[in-house]
Design a protein around this motif. Structure first.
Motif, PDB file in Angstrom:
ATOM      1  N   ALA A 310       0.824  -1.225   0.000  1.00 11.61           N
ATOM      2  CA  ALA A 310       0.000   0.000   0.000  1.00 11.61           C
ATOM      3  C   ALA A 310       0.849   1.262   0.000  1.00 11.61           C
ATOM      4  O   ALA A 310       0.359   2.341  -0.335  1.00 11.61           O
ATOM      5  N   GLN A 311       2.119   1.145   0.381  1.00 13.93           N
ATOM      6  CA  GLN A 311       3.024   2.305   0.364  1.00 13.93           C
ATOM      7  C   GLN A 311       4.081   2.171  -0.733  1.00 13.93           C
ATOM      8  O   GLN A 311       5.162   2.745  -0.652  1.00 13.93           O
ATOM      9  N   GLY A 312       3.737   1.401  -1.780  1.00 13.49           N
ATOM     10  CA  GLY A 312       4.590   1.330  -2.968  1.00 13.49           C
ATOM     11  C   GLY A 312       5.693   0.303  -2.918  1.00 13.49           C
ATOM     12  O   GLY A 312       6.478   0.170  -3.853  1.00 13.49           O
ATOM     13  N   GLY A 313       5.799  -0.426  -1.805  1.00 16.22           N
ATOM     14  CA  GLY A 313       6.883  -1.396  -1.665  1.00 16.22           C
ATOM     15  C   GLY A 313       6.526  -2.756  -2.229  1.00 16.22           C
ATOM     16  O   GLY A 313       5.348  -3.090  -2.388  1.00 16.22           O
ATOM     17  N   ASP A 314       7.537  -3.542  -2.526  1.00 16.37           N
ATOM     18  CA  ASP A 314       7.351  -4.904  -3.011  1.00 16.37           C
ATOM     19  C   ASP A 314       7.772  -5.869  -1.905  1.00 16.37           C
ATOM     20  O   ASP A 314       8.970  -6.068  -1.676  1.00 16.37           O
ATOM     21  N   PRO A 315       6.811  -6.468  -1.200  1.00 13.59           N
ATOM     22  CA  PRO A 315       7.170  -7.336  -0.071  1.00 13.59           C
ATOM     23  C   PRO A 315       7.905  -8.605  -0.497  1.00 13.59           C
ATOM     24  O   PRO A 315       8.514  -9.278   0.329  1.00 13.59           O
ATOM     25  N   GLU A 316       7.857  -8.934  -1.797  1.00 18.60           N
ATOM     26  CA  GLU A 316       8.542 -10.138  -2.291  1.00 18.60           C
ATOM     27  C   GLU A 316       9.934  -9.828  -2.836  1.00 18.60           C
ATOM     28  O   GLU A 316      10.691 -10.752  -3.157  1.00 18.60           O
ATOM     29  N   ALA A 317      10.284  -8.551  -2.975  1.00 16.47           N
ATOM     30  CA  ALA A 317      11.571  -8.186  -3.590  1.00 16.47           C
ATOM     31  C   ALA A 317      12.734  -8.558  -2.685  1.00 16.47           C
ATOM     32  O   ALA A 317      12.626  -8.462  -1.454  1.00 16.47           O
ATOM     33  N   PRO A 318      13.877  -8.980  -3.262  1.00 15.53           N
ATOM     34  CA  PRO A 318      15.054  -9.259  -2.440  1.00 15.53           C
ATOM     35  C   PRO A 318      15.523  -7.990  -1.738  1.00 15.53           C
ATOM     36  O   PRO A 318      15.479  -6.894  -2.313  1.00 15.53           O
ATOM     37  N   LEU A 319      15.978  -8.142  -0.507  1.00 14.97           N
ATOM     38  CA  LEU A 319      16.515  -7.007   0.250  1.00 14.97           C
ATOM     39  C   LEU A 319      17.986  -6.805  -0.107  1.00 14.97           C
ATOM     40  O   LEU A 319      18.660  -7.740  -0.547  1.00 14.97           O
ATOM     41  N   PRO A 320      18.506  -5.592   0.086  1.00 19.05           N
ATOM     42  CA  PRO A 320      19.930  -5.349  -0.189  1.00 19.05           C
ATOM     43  C   PRO A 320      20.825  -6.274   0.640  1.00 19.05           C
ATOM     44  O   PRO A 320      20.528  -6.554   1.803  1.00 19.05           O
ATOM     45  N   VAL A 321      21.910  -6.733   0.018  1.00 16.18           N
ATOM     46  CA  VAL A 321      22.874  -7.606   0.689  1.00 16.18           C
ATOM     47  C   VAL A 321      24.240  -6.928   0.646  1.00 16.18           C
ATOM     48  O   VAL A 321      24.637  -6.391  -0.394  1.00 16.18           O
ATOM     49  N   ALA A 322      24.943  -6.936   1.760  1.00 17.43           N
ATOM     50  CA  ALA A 322      26.255  -6.285   1.831  1.00 17.43           C
ATOM     51  C   ALA A 322      27.252  -6.961   0.885  1.00 17.43           C
ATOM     52  O   ALA A 322      27.240  -8.188   0.721  1.00 17.43           O
ATOM     53  N   ARG A 323      28.113  -6.161   0.294  1.00 15.63           N
ATOM     54  CA  ARG A 323      29.129  -6.696  -0.613  1.00 15.63           C
ATOM     55  C   ARG A 323      30.276  -7.356   0.149  1.00 15.63           C
ATOM     56  O   ARG A 323      31.031  -8.133  -0.410  1.00 15.63           O
ATOM     57  N   TYR A 324      30.391  -7.038   1.448  1.00 13.24           N
ATOM     58  CA  TYR A 324      31.533  -7.525   2.215  1.00 13.24           C
ATOM     59  C   TYR A 324      31.065  -7.956   3.602  1.00 13.24           C
ATOM     60  O   TYR A 324      30.330  -7.221   4.266  1.00 13.24           O
ATOM     61  N   VAL A 325      31.446  -9.144   4.026  1.00 16.02           N
ATOM     62  CA  VAL A 325      31.106  -9.636   5.368  1.00 16.02           C
ATOM     63  C   VAL A 325      32.388 -10.112   6.043  1.00 16.02           C
ATOM     64  O   VAL A 325      33.144 -10.901   5.475  1.00 16.02           O
ATOM     65  N   GLU A 326      32.641  -9.599   7.241  1.00 19.82           N
ATOM     66  CA  GLU A 326      33.807 -10.011   8.021  1.00 19.82           C
ATOM     67  C   GLU A 326      33.304 -10.657   9.305  1.00 19.82           C
ATOM     68  O   GLU A 326      32.355 -10.164   9.915  1.00 19.82           O
ATOM     69  N   VAL A 327      33.927 -11.748   9.709  1.00 22.10           N
ATOM     70  CA  VAL A 327      33.457 -12.509  10.864  1.00 22.10           C
ATOM     71  C   VAL A 327      34.357 -12.266  12.072  1.00 22.10           C
ATOM     72  O   VAL A 327      35.581 -12.299  11.966  1.00 22.10           O
TER      73      VAL A 327
END
Length: 433
Positions: A310-327
């Motif tokens: 209802a506010q223009g969003g796509d609830p099925e769309a993939p969310l942003p994912v970080a390009r770099y992950v450090e553990v």
């Protein structure tokens, strides 16, 4: 005839401001007749001298009167809102709003953006492709009638005195004043036009209020203001010494909220969501509805999808994912006995999840994922935390923030309650309003 000097002197000398003085100075400041330096002096006098419950309630009412109020009388369901004083990993608005709407109440959640180590609900939702935060008053009412739930930015006309004073307090060392904190929160909530309000007052290292006595004082002041202004109000005081859930950062928190709405997610997020929902439904006269059941059977998730769309969003769309992950790994084997919320919040902020100034942009994929929480058994070398960012140069600052933030021990670990106290009227019986 009033003057700013007289009002400042009254409070400076420890005397109580009259209703007329409060009404005049708030209105005159909003119109620009009282200068910033004069209001700064008055704010400092309030910080040092305090305000009575009557003064604080009147100050709040004057800030509400400085602008428009949202008229929700025509909404077909009882209206109830929730406000959190802010914390680390506090994504509760995301599952709570559609859950309460799915139970039969209307939830107009006018939210803000993050600043410093605490996240903002609007920043989180803007991780969702297409979703928009700005709605007109007519759109807010339409979404409430259609979906029963809306999360959006406050409209420009609500409590303009608060916007001016909030910015001034930030640069004059007067943020800590409980009457000014409470009136700032409540002026916006009263201007929303809801029938009732539940407050989540955070307490602990990751919260603004560090100890329980402080949190109780703030919760009591908030409830008194609401009651004095005709708003049915109660507050839960909740622990914020450990991050809430496992995700800290915008898209990471949205993903975790969706997990909760699908019937899973971390136990603490589910517990607090259901507890706040019960409190809100009691105010709305819907105590006979079990929010745990509505969360488990998928109705809340369906409402979430409708609310986002209802506010223009796509609830099925993939969310942003970080390009770099450090553990960050466990340095030894044992029980994780401490994970400091404030340190994790600062680390997420340094990775790009937050902002130092209101104008700054945020990285939607940045943040910290807690792979272990206090009470978990960990092995040396096991992942404790994941640092998510699009800029690898930020991880050194995040690791620095986390130095000393966690402890691993061979000692027994005792859990502490998530909900520390409740302030407000007794629960309403089912069917009351």
């Amino acid at each position: 005839m009033h003057s700013a000097i007289d009002v400042i002197r009254t409070k400076r000398d420890g005397r109580q401001l009259t209703d007329e003085q409060i009404d005049w100075v708030v209105d005159a400041y909003t119109r620009g007749e009282v200068a910033d330096e004069q209001m700064a002096a008055l704010a400092m006098a309030i910080l040092l001298r305090g305000m009575t419950a009557a003064e604080t309630a009147r100050w709040t009412a004057a800030m509400v009167a400085s602008g428009q109020t949202l008229v929700l009388d025509g909404v077909r369901w009882p209206t109830v809102d929730k406000h959190s004083t802010g914390g680390v990993g506090d994504k509760i608005t995301l599952p709570l709003t559609p859950l309460v709407a799915a139970c039969g109440a209307a939830v107009p959640q006018l939210s803000g953006r993050g600043l410093g180590h605490t996240g903002g609900t609007l920043d989180k939702l803007e991780s969702i492709p297409g979703w928009r935060a700005r709605l007109s008053a007519d759109e807010i009412r339409a979404r409430l009638d259609d979906v029963g739930a809306v999360v959006c930015a406050a409209t420009e006309g609500l409590a303009p005195a608060d916007r001016k004073l909030y910015a001034l307090r930030d640069v004059t060392g007067t943020v800590e004043s409980i009457p000014l904190i409470a009136s700032s929160i409540m002026s916006k909530k009263i201007a929303e036009g809801v029938q009732s309000l539940v407050l989540d007052v955070k307490c602990g290292s990751g919260a603004f209020m560090k100890d329980l006595d402080q949190a109780r004082r703030l919760a009591t002041t908030l409830v008194e203001i609401g009651t004095a202004n005709g708003l049915r109000t109660s507050a839960l005081i909740t622990d914020m010494s450990v991050p809430l859930g496992r995700a800290v950062g915008n898209a990471l928190e949205v993903a975790e909220a969706v997990e909760v709405l699908r019937g899973g997610g971390p136990a603490d997020v589910v517990e607090l969501t259901v507890a706040l929902a019960r409190e809100m439904l009691a105010h709305a006269g819907l105590s006979d509805v079990d929010p745990a059941e509505v969360l488990a059977d998928g109705r809340a998730f369906e409402t979430w999808c409708r609310m986002i769309a209802a506010q223009g969003g796509d609830p099925e769309a993939p969310l942003p994912v970080a390009r770099y992950v450090e553990v960050v790994t466990a340095p030894e084997t044992g029980t994780l006995t401490r994970l400091d919320a404030y340190a994790v919040g600062v680390a997420a902020w340094r990775l790009g999840a937050g902002r130092a100034r209101k104008e700054d942009a945020v990285q939607h994929a940045a943040g910290v994922l807690c792979r272990a929480k206090p009470g978990d058994q960990v092995q040396a070398g096991q992942p404790l935390l994941e640092l998510h960012t699009d800029r690898p140069d930020t991880t050194a600052g995040a690791r620095e923030a986390l130095a000393g933030a966690y402890e691993i021990s061979g000692a027994d670990w005792k859990s502490t309650p998530l909900i520390l106290d409740r302030v407000g009227a007794e629960r309403l019986p089912a069917g009351s309003s």
